[in-house]
Design a protein around this motif. Sequence first.
Motif, short mmCIF file in Angstrom:
data_model
loop_
_atom_site.label_atom_id
_atom_site.label_comp_id
_atom_site.label_asym_id
_atom_site.label_seq_id
_atom_site.Cartn_x
_atom_site.Cartn_y
_atom_site.Cartn_z
N LEU A 1 10.90 2.11 5.59
CA LEU A 1 10.66 2.55 4.21
C LEU A 1 11.15 1.53 3.18
N PRO A 2 12.28 0.82 3.41
CA PRO A 2 12.70 -0.19 2.43
C PRO A 2 11.66 -1.28 2.18
N ILE A 3 10.85 -1.61 3.19
CA ILE A 3 9.78 -2.60 2.97
C ILE A 3 8.76 -2.07 2.00
N LEU A 4 8.36 -0.80 2.19
CA LEU A 4 7.40 -0.19 1.26
C LEU A 4 7.96 -0.15 -0.16
N GLU A 5 9.22 0.21 -0.27
CA GLU A 5 9.84 0.29 -1.60
C GLU A 5 9.89 -1.08 -2.26
N ARG A 6 10.19 -2.10 -1.49
CA ARG A 6 10.24 -3.45 -2.05
C ARG A 6 8.83 -3.93 -2.45
N CYS A 7 7.84 -3.56 -1.68
CA CYS A 7 6.47 -3.89 -2.03
C CYS A 7 6.09 -3.27 -3.37
N ALA A 8 6.46 -2.02 -3.56
CA ALA A 8 6.17 -1.35 -4.84
C ALA A 8 6.89 -2.04 -5.99
N ARG A 9 8.10 -2.47 -5.74
CA ARG A 9 8.89 -3.13 -6.78
C ARG A 9 8.27 -4.45 -7.22
N PHE A 10 7.70 -5.20 -6.28
CA PHE A 10 7.13 -6.51 -6.59
C PHE A 10 5.61 -6.48 -6.71
N ASP A 11 5.03 -5.30 -6.81
CA ASP A 11 3.58 -5.16 -6.98
C ASP A 11 2.82 -5.84 -5.85
N ILE A 12 3.25 -5.59 -4.63
CA ILE A 12 2.64 -6.17 -3.45
C ILE A 12 1.84 -5.09 -2.72
N GLN A 13 0.59 -5.38 -2.43
CA GLN A 13 -0.24 -4.45 -1.67
C GLN A 13 0.05 -4.59 -0.18
N VAL A 14 0.03 -3.48 0.52
CA VAL A 14 0.19 -3.48 1.98
C VAL A 14 -1.18 -3.16 2.58
N ILE A 15 -1.73 -4.12 3.32
CA ILE A 15 -3.09 -3.98 3.85
C ILE A 15 -3.01 -3.97 5.38
N PRO A 16 -3.04 -2.77 6.00
CA PRO A 16 -2.99 -2.71 7.47
C PRO A 16 -4.33 -3.06 8.10
N TYR A 17 -4.29 -3.23 9.39
CA TYR A 17 -5.45 -3.71 10.15
C TYR A 17 -6.69 -2.85 9.97
N ASP A 18 -6.52 -1.54 9.80
CA ASP A 18 -7.69 -0.66 9.70
C ASP A 18 -8.12 -0.40 8.26
N HIS A 19 -7.52 -1.09 7.29
CA HIS A 19 -7.85 -0.88 5.88
C HIS A 19 -9.20 -1.54 5.56
N PRO A 20 -10.03 -0.90 4.73
CA PRO A 20 -11.33 -1.49 4.37
C PRO A 20 -11.22 -2.87 3.74
N ALA A 21 -10.09 -3.16 3.08
CA ALA A 21 -9.92 -4.46 2.42
C ALA A 21 -9.38 -5.54 3.36
N TYR A 22 -9.04 -5.17 4.59
CA TYR A 22 -8.53 -6.17 5.53
C TYR A 22 -9.63 -7.18 5.81
N PRO A 23 -9.35 -8.48 5.64
CA PRO A 23 -10.41 -9.49 5.79
C PRO A 23 -11.04 -9.48 7.19
N ALA A 24 -12.36 -9.38 7.20
CA ALA A 24 -13.08 -9.31 8.48
C ALA A 24 -12.89 -10.56 9.32
N ARG A 25 -12.71 -11.72 8.66
CA ARG A 25 -12.55 -12.96 9.42
C ARG A 25 -11.32 -12.89 10.32
#
Length: 369
Positions: free
Chosen positions: A66-90
């Motif tokens: 959870l601290p990683i998620l909280e830090r991502c929110a603090r620094f405006d960082i998106q978390v894009i997992p492997y199954d996310h539609p925005a995950y680069p197909a390449r």
Amino acid sequence: MKADELLDWLWLAQAFPYGSIKPAELLTEYQHARAVYEHRSECAERFDFLTQSELAAMRKSPQEYLPILERCARFDIQVIPYDHPAYPARLQTIDCPPVVLYCRGSLAAFSESLCIAVVGTRTPSEYSKRVAAYAGRELAQRGICVLSGCSEGIDAEVHRAALSVGRTAAVLSCPLDKNYPASNEGLRREILRHGGALVSEFPPGTEFFPEQFALRNRLLSALSDGVVVVEASAKSGSLSTARAAADQGREVFCVPPADLFNPRYDGVKPLLREGAAQFLSVGDVTEAFRYQFSVAATLPEEGTAHSPDLSELSSQEVELYRAMPDDPVDTGYLSAKTGLLVSDLMQMLTKLELSGAVRKTAGRYQKVY
């Protein structure tokens, strides 16, 4: 995506070393990080390739991340997992894709019809700087997404040139909350301001190790359709990007050595011997991909430089610009060549610099094409 789902993916990513093929193998079997978590005891019995340290990490709770998620929110960082539609197909085409990507900016840059990475040494010659700027600018001008690593040297030249006509994206070797290298902090802001992206597989709040450069390089090549190596010595990290590109089935281009006897180009020679294409102009890249991708047709003539807009400059300032050689020079040289007083030169050079026609580096002035 809900926080619990993201935590499942973070759990899977953190259970294995970066660059490991094992998460992909488990996902082939179980399809989703939550399913891997629910079958973690079964995994220990079925898969003998899992080490004891990996099995111990798999026994942790996803909530521990959870601290990683909280830090991502603090620094405006998106978390894009492997199954996310925005995950680069390449990335899904390689053997060891990252389970999670961390991103600032728009991942749309990686959905462009053609993505080309341009890489090289952190300490380039003036000639190689000009080639890098030419490549970055002319590729971007054709609507191609220009990628690099946002390091000093060739990377920085490429990004800046691409930003002058379009957008660019950077694949970083450090977490997105790290200011590395500090000298490129402003460049990273400009990349985001122009609609590009900063991407890393390393979560914010974690340490940065030199080994991460090679891990980053495999992503840089994977996110591209081709890699251009501008300058590389025999020990240059750019060679790992080129090797990864070849292994991943990407096109590799090399700028031929400007000096056969200079060791700063020794890394390029074996790549050319092994079949890398020569990069003599951006036409070499567009020709290689002309049947797979649509590239912008409104282009300057191949092999020519793109001159800055001089319309707002006085006739004397234009004359000074045209009198400048390609290599960086100081005011003493220019004063002797033009007959102008240094005080007058300084005023004119300031105007040229503000207009983007020249660039000042270490007390010297260089013409910008």
